[in-house]
Write a protein that holds these residues in place. Structure first.
Motif, PDB file in Angstrom:
ATOM      1  N   LEU A   1       3.264  -2.292  11.512  1.00  0.00           N
ATOM      2  CA  LEU A   1       3.802  -3.559  11.007  1.00  0.00           C
ATOM      3  C   LEU A   1       4.295  -4.429  12.164  1.00  0.00           C
ATOM      4  N   ALA A   2       4.978  -3.806  13.132  1.00  0.00           N
ATOM      5  CA  ALA A   2       5.470  -4.562  14.289  1.00  0.00           C
ATOM      6  C   ALA A   2       4.312  -5.125  15.113  1.00  0.00           C
ATOM      7  N   GLN A   3       3.250  -4.343  15.305  1.00  0.00           N
ATOM      8  CA  GLN A   3       2.088  -4.845  16.046  1.00  0.00           C
ATOM      9  C   GLN A   3       1.423  -5.991  15.294  1.00  0.00           C
ATOM     10  N   THR A   4       1.363  -5.886  13.972  1.00  0.00           N
ATOM     11  CA  THR A   4       0.811  -6.977  13.171  1.00  0.00           C
ATOM     12  C   THR A   4       1.650  -8.234  13.360  1.00  0.00           C
ATOM     13  N   ALA A   5       2.969  -8.081  13.344  1.00  0.00           N
ATOM     14  CA  ALA A   5       3.860  -9.220  13.606  1.00  0.00           C
ATOM     15  C   ALA A   5       3.623  -9.767  15.006  1.00  0.00           C
ATOM     16  N   GLY A   6       3.347  -8.871  15.953  1.00  0.00           N
ATOM     17  CA  GLY A   6       3.054  -9.304  17.315  1.00  0.00           C
ATOM     18  C   GLY A   6       1.834 -10.204  17.387  1.00  0.00           C
ATOM     19  N   ILE A   7       0.825  -9.918  16.595  1.00  0.00           N
ATOM     20  CA  ILE A   7      -0.360 -10.786  16.557  1.00  0.00           C
ATOM     21  C   ILE A   7       0.046 -12.173  16.077  1.00  0.00           C
ATOM     22  N   LEU A   8       0.874 -12.224  15.049  1.00  0.00           N
ATOM     23  CA  LEU A   8       1.344 -13.499  14.507  1.00  0.00           C
ATOM     24  C   LEU A   8       2.128 -14.275  15.571  1.00  0.00           C
ATOM     25  N   LEU A   9       2.986 -13.585  16.317  1.00  0.00           N
ATOM     26  CA  LEU A   9       3.822 -14.246  17.324  1.00  0.00           C
ATOM     27  C   LEU A   9       3.043 -14.669  18.555  1.00  0.00           C
TER      28      LEU A   9
ATOM     29  N   LEU B   1       8.051  -7.670  21.795  1.00  0.00           N
ATOM     30  CA  LEU B   1       9.161  -6.728  21.889  1.00  0.00           C
ATOM     31  C   LEU B   1       9.690  -6.428  20.495  1.00  0.00           C
ATOM     32  N   PHE B   2       9.830  -5.160  20.199  1.00  0.00           N
ATOM     33  CA  PHE B   2      10.372  -4.688  18.928  1.00  0.00           C
ATOM     34  C   PHE B   2      11.878  -4.556  19.143  1.00  0.00           C
ATOM     35  N   LEU B   3      12.677  -5.432  18.533  1.00  0.00           N
ATOM     36  CA  LEU B   3      14.107  -5.505  18.815  1.00  0.00           C
ATOM     37  C   LEU B   3      14.991  -4.846  17.769  1.00  0.00           C
ATOM     38  N   GLY B   4      14.491  -4.695  16.554  1.00  0.00           N
ATOM     39  CA  GLY B   4      15.337  -4.095  15.530  1.00  0.00           C
ATOM     40  C   GLY B   4      14.595  -3.843  14.242  1.00  0.00           C
ATOM     41  N   ILE B   5      15.208  -3.015  13.423  1.00  0.00           N
ATOM     42  CA  ILE B   5      14.622  -2.652  12.135  1.00  0.00           C
ATOM     43  C   ILE B   5      15.749  -2.486  11.118  1.00  0.00           C
ATOM     44  N   ASP B   6      15.548  -3.027   9.945  1.00  0.00           N
ATOM     45  CA  ASP B   6      16.512  -2.916   8.843  1.00  0.00           C
ATOM     46  C   ASP B   6      15.770  -2.601   7.555  1.00  0.00           C
TER      47      ASP B   6
ATOM     48  N   LEU C   1      17.066 -18.322  18.305  1.00  0.00           N
ATOM     49  CA  LEU C   1      17.295 -18.000  19.711  1.00  0.00           C
ATOM     50  C   LEU C   1      16.213 -17.102  20.323  1.00  0.00           C
ATOM     51  N   GLY C   2      14.986 -17.443  20.075  1.00  0.00           N
ATOM     52  CA  GLY C   2      13.868 -16.703  20.657  1.00  0.00           C
ATOM     53  C   GLY C   2      13.515 -15.407  19.969  1.00  0.00           C
ATOM     54  N   THR C   3      14.159 -15.114  18.844  1.00  0.00           N
ATOM     55  CA  THR C   3      13.801 -13.927  18.081  1.00  0.00           C
ATOM     56  C   THR C   3      13.244 -14.355  16.731  1.00  0.00           C
ATOM     57  N   VAL C   4      12.422 -13.496  16.165  1.00  0.00           N
ATOM     58  CA  VAL C   4      11.803 -13.775  14.867  1.00  0.00           C
ATOM     59  C   VAL C   4      12.073 -12.583  13.957  1.00  0.00           C
ATOM     60  N   GLN C   5      12.508 -12.876  12.726  1.00  0.00           N
ATOM     61  CA  GLN C   5      12.674 -11.824  11.734  1.00  0.00           C
ATOM     62  C   GLN C   5      11.504 -11.910  10.766  1.00  0.00           C
ATOM     63  N   VAL C   6      10.942 -10.739  10.432  1.00  0.00           N
ATOM     64  CA  VAL C   6       9.824 -10.672   9.496  1.00  0.00           C
ATOM     65  C   VAL C   6      10.110  -9.631   8.429  1.00  0.00           C
ATOM     66  N   GLU C   7       9.462  -9.818   7.284  1.00  0.00           N
ATOM     67  CA  GLU C   7       9.400  -8.787   6.258  1.00  0.00           C
ATOM     68  C   GLU C   7       8.023  -8.173   6.343  1.00  0.00           C
TER      69      GLU C   7
ATOM     70  N   LEU D   1      11.938  -6.491  10.189  1.00  0.00           N
ATOM     71  CA  LEU D   1      11.847  -6.240  11.626  1.00  0.00           C
ATOM     72  C   LEU D   1      12.312  -7.458  12.402  1.00  0.00           C
ATOM     73  N   LEU D   2      12.906  -7.208  13.560  1.00  0.00           N
ATOM     74  CA  LEU D   2      13.312  -8.268  14.464  1.00  0.00           C
ATOM     75  C   LEU D   2      12.469  -8.119  15.728  1.00  0.00           C
ATOM     76  N   LEU D   3      11.841  -9.228  16.131  1.00  0.00           N
ATOM     77  CA  LEU D   3      10.937  -9.189  17.285  1.00  0.00           C
ATOM     78  C   LEU D   3      11.197 -10.339  18.240  1.00  0.00           C
ATOM     79  N   GLY D   4      10.741 -10.148  19.454  1.00  0.00           N
ATOM     80  CA  GLY D   4      10.797 -11.187  20.463  1.00  0.00           C
ATOM     81  C   GLY D   4       9.529 -11.116  21.292  1.00  0.00           C
ATOM     82  N   VAL D   5       9.431 -12.013  22.266  1.00  0.00           N
ATOM     83  CA  VAL D   5       8.279 -12.031  23.177  1.00  0.00           C
ATOM     84  C   VAL D   5       8.783 -12.131  24.599  1.00  0.00           C
ATOM     85  N   LYS D   6       8.357 -11.191  25.440  1.00  0.00           N
ATOM     86  CA  LYS D   6       8.647 -11.265  26.878  1.00  0.00           C
ATOM     87  C   LYS D   6       7.513 -12.062  27.491  1.00  0.00           C
ATOM     88  N   LYS D   7       7.845 -13.236  27.997  1.00  0.00           N
ATOM     89  CA  LYS D   7       6.800 -14.083  28.571  1.00  0.00           C
ATOM     90  C   LYS D   7       6.362 -13.557  29.923  1.00  0.00           C
ATOM     91  N   LYS D   8       5.062 -13.705  30.188  1.00  0.00           N
ATOM     92  CA  LYS D   8       4.492 -13.230  31.464  1.00  0.00           C
ATOM     93  C   LYS D   8       4.841 -14.184  32.581  1.00  0.00           C
TER      94      LYS D   8
END
Length: 137
Positions: A62-70, A79-84, A109-115, A130-137
């Motif tokens: 699910l987190a990787q799928t969210a990563g594609i969206l982000l 970055l996988f930052l949290g889970i609830d 603030l640079g984080t995205v929450q998804v269901e 899930l709470l996610l972020g992106v580490k920019k290159k």
């Protein structure tokens, strides 16, 4: 969209790339899938006599799928930052097609929450926020 599309966005690779393709993608929602195979390395130990796909890998999918969206409009590492509110409802076994449905529900603030909801044959097998972020290159 097949594995080539997924690999063009996510930095993950075998054996930890847990998304095989994307079924549909919108601005705030994505539906992807993973075909669960008895040849997946995890089944050597979880459990050889009665193989069950681990819940933690469903959540990672699910987190990787969210990563594609982000990452579709950004370049970086998700970055996988949290889970609830993670819940597991049914077993996932070899031969199943695991469907990941992820929807953005907040951004701050640079984080995205998804269901996220994972399904097999239209039955919910797991869900989480899930709470996610992106580490920019």
């Amino acid at each position: 969209m097949n594995i080539d599309y997924v690999k063009s966005i996510l930095p993950h690779r075998y054996p930890f790339l847990l998304v095989d393709g994307v079924i549909e993608e919108h601005e705030d929602k994505i539906v992807a899938f993973k075909n669960i195979s008895i040849s997946d390395p995890v089944f050597q130990g979880h459990f050889p006599e009665y193989p069950i796909y681990p819940g933690v890998l469903i959540i990672e999918g699910l987190a990787q799928t969210a990563g594609i969206l982000l990452l579709k409009d950004l370049e970086g590492i998700p970055l996988f930052l949290g889970i609830d509110e993670a819940r597991f409802k049914k077993e996932v076994r070899p031969g199943d097609k695991l469907i990941y449905e992820v929807k953005k529900i907040g951004e701050k603030l640079g984080t995205v929450q998804v269901e996220g909801v994972a399904k097999v044959e239209d039955k919910v097998v797991a869900k989480a926020k899930l709470l996610l972020g992106v580490k920019k290159k």
